[in-house]
Design a protein around this motif. Structure first.
Motif, PDB file in Angstrom:
ATOM      1  N   ASP A  71       0.831  -1.206   0.000  1.00 52.05           N
ATOM      2  CA  ASP A  71       0.000   0.000   0.000  1.00 52.05           C
ATOM      3  C   ASP A  71       0.868   1.260   0.000  1.00 52.05           C
ATOM      4  OD1 ASP A  71      -2.336  -1.451  -0.116  1.00 52.05           O
ATOM      5  OD2 ASP A  71      -2.862  -1.154   2.001  1.00 52.05           O
ATOM      6  N   ALA A  72       1.940   1.247   0.775  1.00 47.38           N
ATOM      7  CA  ALA A  72       2.834   2.420   0.827  1.00 47.38           C
ATOM      8  C   ALA A  72       3.425   2.702  -0.554  1.00 47.38           C
ATOM      9  CB  ALA A  72       3.946   2.198   1.851  1.00 47.38           C
ATOM     10  N   VAL A  73       3.890   1.650  -1.228  1.00 50.95           N
ATOM     11  CA  VAL A  73       4.468   1.805  -2.567  1.00 50.95           C
ATOM     12  C   VAL A  73       3.397   2.265  -3.554  1.00 50.95           C
ATOM     13  CG1 VAL A  73       5.524   0.549  -4.493  1.00 50.95           C
ATOM     14  CG2 VAL A  73       6.388   0.231  -2.159  1.00 50.95           C
ATOM     15  N   SER A  74       2.199   1.682  -3.466  1.00 56.29           N
ATOM     16  CA  SER A  74       1.104   2.059  -4.375  1.00 56.29           C
ATOM     17  C   SER A  74       0.670   3.510  -4.183  1.00 56.29           C
ATOM     18  CB  SER A  74      -0.115   1.158  -4.137  1.00 56.29           C
ATOM     19  OG  SER A  74       0.219  -0.175  -4.379  1.00 56.29           O
ATOM     20  N   LEU A  75       0.676   3.970  -2.944  1.00 52.34           N
ATOM     21  CA  LEU A  75       0.216   5.333  -2.645  1.00 52.34           C
ATOM     22  C   LEU A  75       1.277   6.396  -2.918  1.00 52.34           C
ATOM     23  CD1 LEU A  75      -1.684   4.566   0.668  1.00 52.34           C
ATOM     24  CD2 LEU A  75      -2.697   5.486  -1.433  1.00 52.34           C
ATOM     25  N   ALA A  76       2.530   5.984  -2.994  1.00 53.62           N
ATOM     26  CA  ALA A  76       3.639   6.948  -3.091  1.00 53.62           C
ATOM     27  C   ALA A  76       3.496   7.931  -4.253  1.00 53.62           C
ATOM     28  CB  ALA A  76       4.970   6.217  -3.177  1.00 53.62           C
ATOM     29  N   ASN A  77       2.925   7.484  -5.361  1.00 53.51           N
ATOM     30  CA  ASN A  77       2.769   8.381  -6.516  1.00 53.51           C
ATOM     31  C   ASN A  77       1.607   9.349  -6.364  1.00 53.51           C
ATOM     32  OD1 ASN A  77       4.935   7.302  -7.929  1.00 53.51           O
ATOM     33  ND2 ASN A  77       3.674   5.690  -8.812  1.00 53.51           N
ATOM     34  N   HIS A  78       0.805   9.175  -5.323  1.00 56.84           N
ATOM     35  CA  HIS A  78      -0.390   9.999  -5.137  1.00 56.84           C
ATOM     36  C   HIS A  78      -0.292  10.924  -3.933  1.00 56.84           C
ATOM     37  CE1 HIS A  78      -2.202   7.392  -8.128  1.00 56.84           C
ATOM     38  NE2 HIS A  78      -1.753   6.372  -7.437  1.00 56.84           N
ATOM     39  N   VAL A  79       0.801  10.836  -3.182  1.00 64.31           N
ATOM     40  CA  VAL A  79       0.976  11.654  -1.981  1.00 64.31           C
ATOM     41  C   VAL A  79       2.389  12.236  -1.960  1.00 64.31           C
ATOM     42  CG1 VAL A  79      -0.715  10.311  -0.636  1.00 64.31           C
ATOM     43  CG2 VAL A  79       1.717   9.699  -0.526  1.00 64.31           C
ATOM     44  N   ASP A  80       2.570  13.218  -1.085  1.00 61.52           N
ATOM     45  CA  ASP A  80       3.904  13.785  -0.871  1.00 61.52           C
ATOM     46  C   ASP A  80       4.615  13.102   0.290  1.00 61.52           C
ATOM     47  OD1 ASP A  80       3.548  15.949  -2.851  1.00 61.52           O
ATOM     48  OD2 ASP A  80       2.005  16.624  -1.442  1.00 61.52           O
ATOM     49  N   THR A  81       3.818  12.645   1.257  1.00 64.96           N
ATOM     50  CA  THR A  81       4.364  12.071   2.488  1.00 64.96           C
ATOM     51  C   THR A  81       3.601  10.814   2.872  1.00 64.96           C
ATOM     52  OG1 THR A  81       4.925  14.296   3.294  1.00 64.96           O
ATOM     53  CG2 THR A  81       4.861  12.545   4.938  1.00 64.96           C
ATOM     54  N   VAL A  82       4.344   9.789   3.274  1.00 61.37           N
ATOM     55  CA  VAL A  82       3.753   8.591   3.857  1.00 61.37           C
ATOM     56  C   VAL A  82       4.193   8.557   5.316  1.00 61.37           C
ATOM     57  CG1 VAL A  82       3.735   6.059   3.883  1.00 61.37           C
ATOM     58  CG2 VAL A  82       3.732   7.291   1.699  1.00 61.37           C
ATOM     59  N   VAL A  83       3.215   8.429   6.220  1.00 56.71           N
ATOM     60  CA  VAL A  83       3.513   8.303   7.645  1.00 56.71           C
ATOM     61  C   VAL A  83       3.198   6.877   8.063  1.00 56.71           C
ATOM     62  CG1 VAL A  83       3.061   9.166   9.977  1.00 56.71           C
ATOM     63  CG2 VAL A  83       2.888  10.732   8.024  1.00 56.71           C
ATOM     64  N   LEU A  84       4.225   6.152   8.479  1.00 55.15           N
ATOM     65  CA  LEU A  84       4.055   4.785   8.963  1.00 55.15           C
ATOM     66  C   LEU A  84       3.999   4.824  10.481  1.00 55.15           C
ATOM     67  CD1 LEU A  84       6.636   2.882   6.717  1.00 55.15           C
ATOM     68  CD2 LEU A  84       4.161   3.026   6.417  1.00 55.15           C
ATOM     69  N   CYS A  85       2.899   4.370  11.046  1.00 59.52           N
ATOM     70  CA  CYS A  85       2.738   4.345  12.496  1.00 59.52           C
ATOM     71  C   CYS A  85       3.092   2.950  12.979  1.00 59.52           C
ATOM     72  CB  CYS A  85       1.309   4.730  12.870  1.00 59.52           C
ATOM     73  SG  CYS A  85       0.830   6.340  12.213  1.00 59.52           S
ATOM     74  N   THR A  86       4.372   2.771  13.272  1.00 58.95           N
ATOM     75  CA  THR A  86       4.920   1.477  13.677  1.00 58.95           C
ATOM     76  C   THR A  86       6.346   1.696  14.161  1.00 58.95           C
ATOM     77  OG1 THR A  86       5.340  -0.803  12.964  1.00 58.95           O
ATOM     78  CG2 THR A  86       5.842   0.934  11.361  1.00 58.95           C
ATOM     79  N   GLY A  87       6.847   0.740  14.902  1.00 59.45           N
ATOM     80  CA  GLY A  87       8.256   0.763  15.268  1.00 59.45           C
ATOM     81  C   GLY A  87       9.001  -0.399  14.633  1.00 59.45           C
TER      82      GLY A  87
END
Length: 165
Positions: free
Chosen positions: A99-115
Motif C-alpha cells: 500500500d505504501a508503494v502504491s500510494l507513493a505516486n499519489h501523496v507527498d508524504t507517507v507516515v508509517l505508524c509502527t516501530g
C-alpha cells in the motif's frame, strides 16, 4: 522532527498490532487513534488513512474496528492463522508495504505508524522515489533501522498522555 507544509498530501498507515502490543507492554494502556491521526496529518491534506488490524475473535474488537472507521481510518482486517502445532501468526508487513508503494505516486508524504524495523527497506525505497517518509512509534521499542530510514520520527513516548487512552 517533521517538516509539514499545509499543501502536502499525506497517507497514514497504522500497524495496529505493533502499536497495541507496544502500548500494552510499556504502559498497560491503549492507543488514542484520534490523537495519532491528528499528529500524523499535522495540518496537511489527508489523502488516505489505513489501519491494519488482526481479527482474533475477542469480544471488543468489532467496536474497535468501528471506532477506527469513525475516526477516519479505512480498516484492513486479516484473520489470525492458527497452525497445527498451535502457533499463531498474523501480520500486515507485506500488505502495508505494498500500500505504501502504491500510494507513493499519489501523496507527498507517507507516515508509517509502527516501530517495526521490517519497514526500513520500503522507507528507503519510498525516499529514493521522492516521497517524504515519516514514522511514529515508541522510542523504546522502535527499530534503529527504521528511524535511520525515515525523514522524521515522532516518539510517541515523549507525549504518552496524548497518544494513549
Amino acid at each position: 522532527m517533521t517538516v509539514s507544509q499545509p499543501g502536502q498530501r499525506v497517507a497514514v498507515l497504522a500497524d495496529a498490532q505493533n502499536l497495541y502490543h507496544t502500548a500494552r507492554s510499556l504502559y498497560s494502556r491503549n492507543i488514542d487513534y484520534e490523537a495519532l491521526l491528528e499528529e500524523a496529518v499535522d495540518g496537511r491534506e489527508l489523502t488516505r488513512a489505513i489501519a491494519y488490524v488482526i481479527r482474533a475473535d475477542s469480544p471488543e474488537e468489532e467496536s474497535f474496528f468501528e471506532a477506527l472507521v469513525d475516526i477516519g481510518f479505512e480498516t484492513r482486517i486479516k484473520d489470525i492463522k492458527t497452525f497445527q502445532d498451535g502457533s499463531k501468526k498474523a501480520d500486515w508487513d507485506v500488505g502495508m508495504s505494498l500500500d505504501a508503494v502504491s500510494l507513493a505516486n499519489h501523496v507527498d508524504t507517507v507516515v508509517l505508524c509502527t516501530g517495526d524495523g521490517d519497514f526500513a527497506r520500503v522507507c528507503r525505497y519510498l525516499r529514493h522515489e521522492g516521497c517524504r517518509v515519516e514514522a511514529m512509534g515508541f522510542e523504546e521499542s522502535s527499530s534503529e533501522d527504521l528511524k535511520a530510514a525515515v525523514d522524521g520520527f515522532i516518539d510517541m513516548s515523549d507525549d504518552s498522555d496524548r497518544f494513549l487512552l
